[in-house]
Write an enzyme that holds these catalytic residues in place. Structure first.
Site, PDB file in Angstrom:
ATOM      1  N   ARG A   7       5.828  -6.053 -11.060  1.00  0.00           N
ATOM      2  CA  ARG A   7       5.765  -4.745 -10.950  1.00  0.00           C
ATOM      3  C   ARG A   7       6.853  -3.910 -11.905  1.00  0.00           C
ATOM      4  O   ARG A   7       6.729  -3.063 -12.445  1.00  0.00           O
ATOM      5  CB  ARG A   7       5.859  -4.158  -9.526  1.00  0.00           C
ATOM      6  CG  ARG A   7       4.630  -4.420  -8.801  1.00  0.00           C
ATOM      7  CD  ARG A   7       5.127  -4.489  -7.181  1.00  0.00           C
ATOM      8  NE  ARG A   7       5.530  -3.008  -6.818  1.00  0.00           N
ATOM      9  CZ  ARG A   7       6.172  -3.010  -5.678  1.00  0.00           C
ATOM     10  NH1 ARG A   7       6.205  -3.917  -4.906  1.00  0.00           N
ATOM     11  NH2 ARG A   7       6.444  -1.811  -5.211  1.00  0.00           N
ATOM     12  N   ASP A  60       4.363  -8.537  -1.543  1.00  0.00           N
ATOM     13  CA  ASP A  60       5.062  -7.501  -0.816  1.00  0.00           C
ATOM     14  C   ASP A  60       4.118  -6.552  -0.073  1.00  0.00           C
ATOM     15  O   ASP A  60       2.996  -6.855  -0.446  1.00  0.00           O
ATOM     16  CB  ASP A  60       5.853  -6.665  -1.925  1.00  0.00           C
ATOM     17  CG  ASP A  60       7.141  -7.285  -2.369  1.00  0.00           C
ATOM     18  OD1 ASP A  60       7.673  -8.407  -1.729  1.00  0.00           O
ATOM     19  OD2 ASP A  60       7.574  -7.520  -3.585  1.00  0.00           O
ATOM     20  N   ARG A  71       5.048 -15.407  -1.834  1.00  0.00           N
ATOM     21  CA  ARG A  71       5.117 -14.051  -1.112  1.00  0.00           C
ATOM     22  C   ARG A  71       4.641 -12.802  -1.852  1.00  0.00           C
ATOM     23  O   ARG A  71       4.955 -12.853  -2.998  1.00  0.00           O
ATOM     24  CB  ARG A  71       6.384 -14.084  -0.563  1.00  0.00           C
ATOM     25  CG  ARG A  71       6.986 -14.981   0.585  1.00  0.00           C
ATOM     26  CD  ARG A  71       8.597 -15.093   0.767  1.00  0.00           C
ATOM     27  NE  ARG A  71       9.243 -13.639   0.418  1.00  0.00           N
ATOM     28  CZ  ARG A  71      10.465 -13.399   0.929  1.00  0.00           C
ATOM     29  NH1 ARG A  71      11.368 -14.237   1.475  1.00  0.00           N
ATOM     30  NH2 ARG A  71      10.768 -12.159   0.988  1.00  0.00           N
TER      31      ARG A  71
END
Length: 253
Positions: A200, A55, A53
């Site tokens: 991140r 974001d 997945r």
């Protein structure tokens, strides 16, 4: 009786306009657009399963999904891709399709995933939404020294969003390296798996070290703490790219 075949479909997308990969209520996702286009083309409902997945705002130059169909895709795979791309929006592209075993799984069979994070230092309208614009240039050597502490198998809870439904926070990082390219910086990281928001958060932590806000040794303290509050701020999504998914049974390009 019609024969059902499972396929791996390789796609790429610009994530700017989407609320991430996964289908969700009241928001447009990449998976939703892909499922819709496949359903029109194949004339039956399609539920894709992705390798992972991404974001909101995160991009992918390579993502694999699997799905099943009774349609004769293999008879004209190039025609299938051409038709699929005609149905997909401009910011999502089908790149390749291959038949796989009925038990092949795009998520669970992946043995290595790679990401890049892009940073630029001069205002550039053509990099907006595709790279993080940063004013101060960090000390790359310090960041790369700190990045070596990430290598190997470890519990990386400190870089994960809280309350995620995963069976373990242990990941095996194979590569973590900053490279200077034409006045920009690109962080390359590869691992067997990643946690939500992990890349991140890692970039944010390394950037604090590179800008002299924390010592190189701080990365060891962060990892040992298993506390997200110890790590750096999560950097903007626009600079993040999923770049490669590796499967033992699919030849590397």
């Amino acid at each position: 009786m019609e024969h059902t075949t499972r396929y791996f479909l390789e796609i790429a997308y610009d994530g700017t306009a989407y609320h991430g990969w996964q289908v969700q209520e009241n928001a447009v996702s990449v998976q939703q657009k892909l499922n819709e286009a496949l359903a029109i083309l194949l004339r039956h409902g399609v539920e894709t399963t992705g390798a992972g997945r991404t974001d909101t705002g995160v991009h992918a130059t390579q993502l694999y999904v699997h799905f099943e169909s009774t349609a004769p895709i293999l008879a004209h795979p190039d025609r299938f891709l051409h038709s699929l791309n005609a149905l997909l929006p401009f910011d999502i592209a089908g790149k390749a399709i291959v038949p796989v075993a009925t038990n092949a799984h795009a998520r669970f069979d992946a043995t290595l995933r790679s990401y890049e994070y892009h940073v630029h230092f001069e205002k550039n309208p053509f990099l907006h939404q595709y790279s993080w614009f940063l004013r101060d240039y960090p000390v790359v050597e310090r960041m790369n020294e700190a990045a070596t502490y990430l290598l190997g198998k470890n519990d990386f809870s400190c870089f994960s969003k809280s309350n995620t439904q995963v069976f373990t926070n242990i990941c095996d990082i194979k590569r973590a390296e900053w490279i200077e390219q034409d006045g920009k910086l690109v962080f390359h990281i590869s691992a067997d798996r990643f946690l939500r928001n992990m890349v991140r958060a890692i970039v944010g932590t390394l950037m604090e070290i590179g800008l002299g806000k924390k010592p190189v040794s701080y990365i060891e303290e962060v990892i040992a703490s298993k506390d997200r509050g110890k790590a750096g701020t999560s950097v903007p999504a626009c600079g993040l790219y999923l770049t490669q998914i590796f499967y033992p049974y699919i030849e590397k390009k």
